[in-house]
Design an enzyme around this catalytic site. Structure first.
Site, short mmCIF file in Angstrom:
data_model
loop_
_atom_site.label_atom_id
_atom_site.label_comp_id
_atom_site.label_asym_id
_atom_site.label_seq_id
_atom_site.Cartn_x
_atom_site.Cartn_y
_atom_site.Cartn_z
N GLU A 314 114.70 -15.43 32.85
CA GLU A 314 116.02 -14.88 32.53
C GLU A 314 115.86 -13.49 31.92
O GLU A 314 115.14 -13.30 30.94
CB GLU A 314 116.76 -15.79 31.54
CG GLU A 314 117.04 -17.18 32.09
CD GLU A 314 117.83 -18.03 31.11
OE1 GLU A 314 118.13 -17.53 30.00
OE2 GLU A 314 118.15 -19.17 31.44
N GLU A 401 127.32 -20.38 29.54
CA GLU A 401 126.70 -20.71 28.26
C GLU A 401 127.74 -20.89 27.16
O GLU A 401 128.71 -20.13 27.10
CB GLU A 401 125.74 -19.59 27.84
CG GLU A 401 124.49 -19.47 28.66
CD GLU A 401 123.52 -18.49 28.03
OE1 GLU A 401 122.53 -18.95 27.41
OE2 GLU A 401 123.75 -17.28 28.14
#
Length: 450
Positions: A314, A401
């Site tokens: 990421e 998220e």
């Protein structure tokens, strides 16, 4: 005989005078810079102590400025060391002609100025008009830190530190002028944390996993690997505290290597136990640009006999835009290896949408700052909806998220979000607990207890 004695006496007096002059010159240059003629740090500090005492007794306020010639390295690289020295000498001569209480040069283009009164901008005190150096007109540009000398118990050592701190903070924030305030002071504990990380070689580090749930099936299909550090004397340290410290200290690549190896080891164990899971690891701009990330990943896969498809890296938007061409090259090599990459915290940076097509990324993670309050903030809801639609147009997976309630989960499902990572399902958990979570299938509304 009388004439001889007189002649010898004169010779001795002249020799003594010459010796005194030489000693005086040595004392002078012991506290002054030969290039600029200004006081060195030690000499300036001595003047600062004397002058500040007098001004305090007279109840007059003073300001101390520490100035760094910001273009010195560029001048030397482009025009040569001789021109760089000429610029320093010219600045020093200009400062000497101005009505300052004391002026010093600490070396490498760092000057100090003590002035009476107050000041709100560099133009109030410093002449920044062009200087003639080597037949060229050159404008001196400075980064300036300012601190005040005040109070009967004024500690000039502390005031000098404050001005230098303000200058350093200004440089890090790309501000050319900064007044000192206590909030600038670094945390002394941070220095010891960095020292201990170097010494301890990974002692006390561990990882935990936060599950990612597929919204169409309810299965836990992935997890983000998050680092923890149990310091022997400070206890459990928050990653939000120690990770930025390691980044600034140039040690983040060591931490990333540890987490990558742990992620591959854990992923290989899960696959061996019949629970193949893609584990995500955060990488920084330093990892992408300053280290051979491909080599580190390859070594971890070979060491633990891991599979590339069980690892995802990421990257934040800011790390991507720091050097797009280099990052694109690194990501492409990882993609050829079979390791997927994703853009983390999407929406909070300033990257161009065109980068999404430039990089071989397969996933976008929408930042929690948009997801957590998307039902209360219409603008955030619109951003989430637009990012999901954009990602799907580019054949990318979307992970949201930070959802913390079932209503947000249902809204994300309605928008077509692919996966969710948030407290509504699970907090980050140790590997032993993750095994139990990995085997569950969820329905919307169910929760996993951390």
């Amino acid at each position: 005989m009388r004439n001889l004695v007189q002649r010898r006496t004169r010779d001795l007096e002249e020799a003594l005078d010459s010796q005194k002059k030489a000693e005086s010159e040595l004392r002078h240059w012991a506290s002054h810079d030969r290039l600029t003629g200004l006081a060195t740090r030690a000499g300036f500090f001595s003047q600062l102590q004397t002058i500040s005492r007098d001004k305090v007794q007279q109840k007059k306020s003073c300001v101390l400025l520490v100035l760094k010639l910001t273009d010195l390295n560029e001048i030397i690289c482009a025009l040569g060391f001789q021109i760089g020295e000429g610029m320093l000498a010219a600045v020093g001569q200009r400062f000497q002609k101005q009505n300052f209480l004391a002026v010093g040069h600490f070396g490498r283009g760092v000057f100090a100025v003590l002035a009476e009164g107050t000041v709100s901008s560099i133009e109030d005190l410093i002449d920044v008009s062009p200087l003639s150096v080597g037949g060229m007109d050159m404008e001196p540009r400075f980064g300036v830190g300012v601190a005040r000398l005040e109070g009967i118990q004024c500690d000039v050592t502390e005031v000098l530190r404050q001005a230098e701190t303000a200058m350093a903070v200004g440089a890090s924030r790309r501000r050319y002028w900064m007044h000192y305030h206590p909030g600038m002071d670094p945390d002394p504990q941070a220095l010891f944390v960095i020292r201990d990380f170097r010494r301890m070689q990974g002692e006390g580090l561990s990882v935990c996993l936060q599950p990612q749930v597929d919204l169409s099936s309810g299965a836990v299909v992935g997890a983000e690997v998050l680092v923890r550090w149990n310091h022997p004397s400070l206890g459990e340290l928050s990653p939000a505290y120690f990770v930025p410290l390691l980044e600034r200290a140039g040690l983040i690549s060591r931490l990333t290597e540890y987490v990558l190896h742990e992620a591959v080891r854990i992923a290989a164990g899960l696959r061996h136990d019949g629970l193949p899971t893609c584990l995500s690891v955060n990488v920084s701009a330093v990892d992408l640009l300053g280290t051979d990330l491909y080599r580190v990943v390859l070594q971890a896969l070979e060491k633990y006999q891991g599979r590339p498809e069980d690892l995802r890296l990421e990257m934040t938007e800011t790390s991507v835009i720091s050097d797009p061409e280099k990052v694109s090259e690194v990501v492409a090599r990882l993609a050829e290896l079979g390791v997927e990459c994703s853009i983390d915290d999407f929406g909070v940076g300033f990257s161009s949408m065109s980068y999404l097509r430039q990089f071989a990324v397969s996933e976008i993670k929408i930042d929690r700052s948009f997801v957590s309050d998307m039902l209360e903030e219409d603008a955030h809801y619109a951003i989430v909806r637009a990012v999901i639609a954009l990602a799907h147009e580019l054949n990318m997976t979307v992970v949201a998220e930070g959802p913390e309630d079932n209503d947000t989960v249902k809204a994300l499902m309605d928008l077509g979000c692919d996966r969710i990572q948030g407290y509504v399902f699970s907090r980050p958990v140790p590997l032993s607990d993750f095994y139990d979570i990995r085997t569950r299938t969820l329905a919307v509304g169910d929760r996993l207890e951390a």
